[in-house]
Design an enzyme around this catalytic site. Structure first.
Site, PDB file in Angstrom:
ATOM      1  N   GLY A 196       0.814  -1.193  -0.031  1.00 47.27           N
ATOM      2  CA  GLY A 196      -0.032   0.165  -0.018  1.00 47.27           C
ATOM      3  C   GLY A 196       0.714   1.220   0.135  1.00 47.27           C
ATOM      4  O   GLY A 196       0.246   2.298   0.411  1.00 47.27           O
ATOM      5  N   ARG A 197       2.343   1.068  -0.447  1.00 43.95           N
ATOM      6  CA  ARG A 197       3.175   2.270  -0.271  1.00 43.95           C
ATOM      7  C   ARG A 197       3.345   2.949   0.973  1.00 43.95           C
ATOM      8  O   ARG A 197       4.020   3.950   1.273  1.00 43.95           O
ATOM      9  CB  ARG A 197       2.664   3.425  -1.484  1.00 43.95           C
ATOM     10  CG  ARG A 197       3.451   4.485  -1.713  1.00 43.95           C
ATOM     11  CD  ARG A 197       3.174   5.861  -2.474  1.00 43.95           C
ATOM     12  NE  ARG A 197       4.136   6.669  -2.706  1.00 43.95           N
ATOM     13  CZ  ARG A 197       4.735   7.426  -1.580  1.00 43.95           C
ATOM     14  NH1 ARG A 197       3.994   7.448  -0.658  1.00 43.95           N
ATOM     15  NH2 ARG A 197       5.438   8.360  -1.920  1.00 43.95           N
ATOM     16  N   MET A 198       2.982   2.230   2.101  1.00 46.08           N
ATOM     17  CA  MET A 198       3.302   2.481   3.327  1.00 46.08           C
ATOM     18  C   MET A 198       4.685   1.977   3.943  1.00 46.08           C
ATOM     19  O   MET A 198       4.720   1.251   4.754  1.00 46.08           O
ATOM     20  CB  MET A 198       2.208   2.061   4.194  1.00 46.08           C
ATOM     21  CG  MET A 198       0.785   2.660   4.008  1.00 46.08           C
ATOM     22  SD  MET A 198       0.903   4.308   3.878  1.00 46.08           S
ATOM     23  CE  MET A 198       0.856   4.585   5.794  1.00 46.08           C
TER      24      MET A 198
END
Length: 218
Positions: A196-198
């Site tokens: 999630g691009r986290m």
């Protein structure tokens, strides 16, 4: 390839994250740990690093070189060797500020370094140069790095001249302009890809009383 194609080519991240509790007390020990992981994973040339330099008025340049040593511990640094008359050598002589990047894509990891470069001792240069393959030592004499040449033939002629010059000579010395640098870090960021691009971005910053750590938003 346009932006839509690039977006479609992205993939999710599979590895676990990086927590503050995972960090070593200082960055060189943490780098040693991650470097060992990169070697164990079989990454091709895990010591390949991008080196960014800049002129005094801020014009940047970037290239890949090979890390040839690093010192763990609070006073550690990253060592590489090059022709000091090259563009990067000239820029480091005028502005020793430097940035490094290790891109370990198969592990979904990056290590980013900001620091200051200083020449290593001549004894270190001589010791490392003696361990290089003979062809690389000859190439150091044949190539005046970053200078304009008329074509490939000029380089091959220069190499042949170096071969003749050192024929029968086992201990080829380094050229006078050939040397190395130790980059003393002031900022070291460990980046771990997450879903999630986290992504996890944990940073060591050198402070008056030692190393402080902080987390950055991805």
């Amino acid at each position: 390839m346009d932006a839509r194609d690039l977006a479609a080519a992205r993939r999710d991240y599979a590895l676990g994250g990086l927590d503050e509790s995972d960090l070593a007390p200082e960055p060189m020990a943490m780098f040693e740990r991650w470097y060992a992981d990169a070697v164990s994973a079989g990454i091709h040339e895990p010591n390949a690093m991008a080196v960014a330099t800049a002129t005094p008025d801020g014009v940047p340049s970037l290239r890949f070189v090979l890390l040839k040593g690093f010192d763990a511990g609070p006073d550690g640094g990253f060592v590489f060797y090059t022709n000091q008359a090259s563009r990067k050598g000239a820029e480091l002589a005028a502005n020793p500020r430097v940035a490094l990047l290790f891109p370990w894509h198969p592990l979904e990891r990056q290590v980013r370094v900001e620091g200051t470069a200083a020449p290593v001792s001549r004894a270190e240069v001589d010791a490392y140069f003696a361990r290089r393959p003979r062809g690389s030592r000859l190439g150091a004499w044949a190539s005046h790095q970053s200078e304009v040449v008329s074509g490939r033939a000029e380089l091959e002629t220069a190499y042949a001249e170096a071969e003749r010059r050192f024929e029968g000579v086992e201990e080829i010395p380094p050229p006078e302009e050939w040397g190395g640098y130790r980059v003393t870090p002031e900022v070291v960021e460990f980046w771990q890809g997450r879903t999630g691009r986290m992504h996890d971005r944990l940073v060591y910053r050198l402070a008056e009383d030692g190393w402080a750590t902080e987390r950055l938003a991805p």
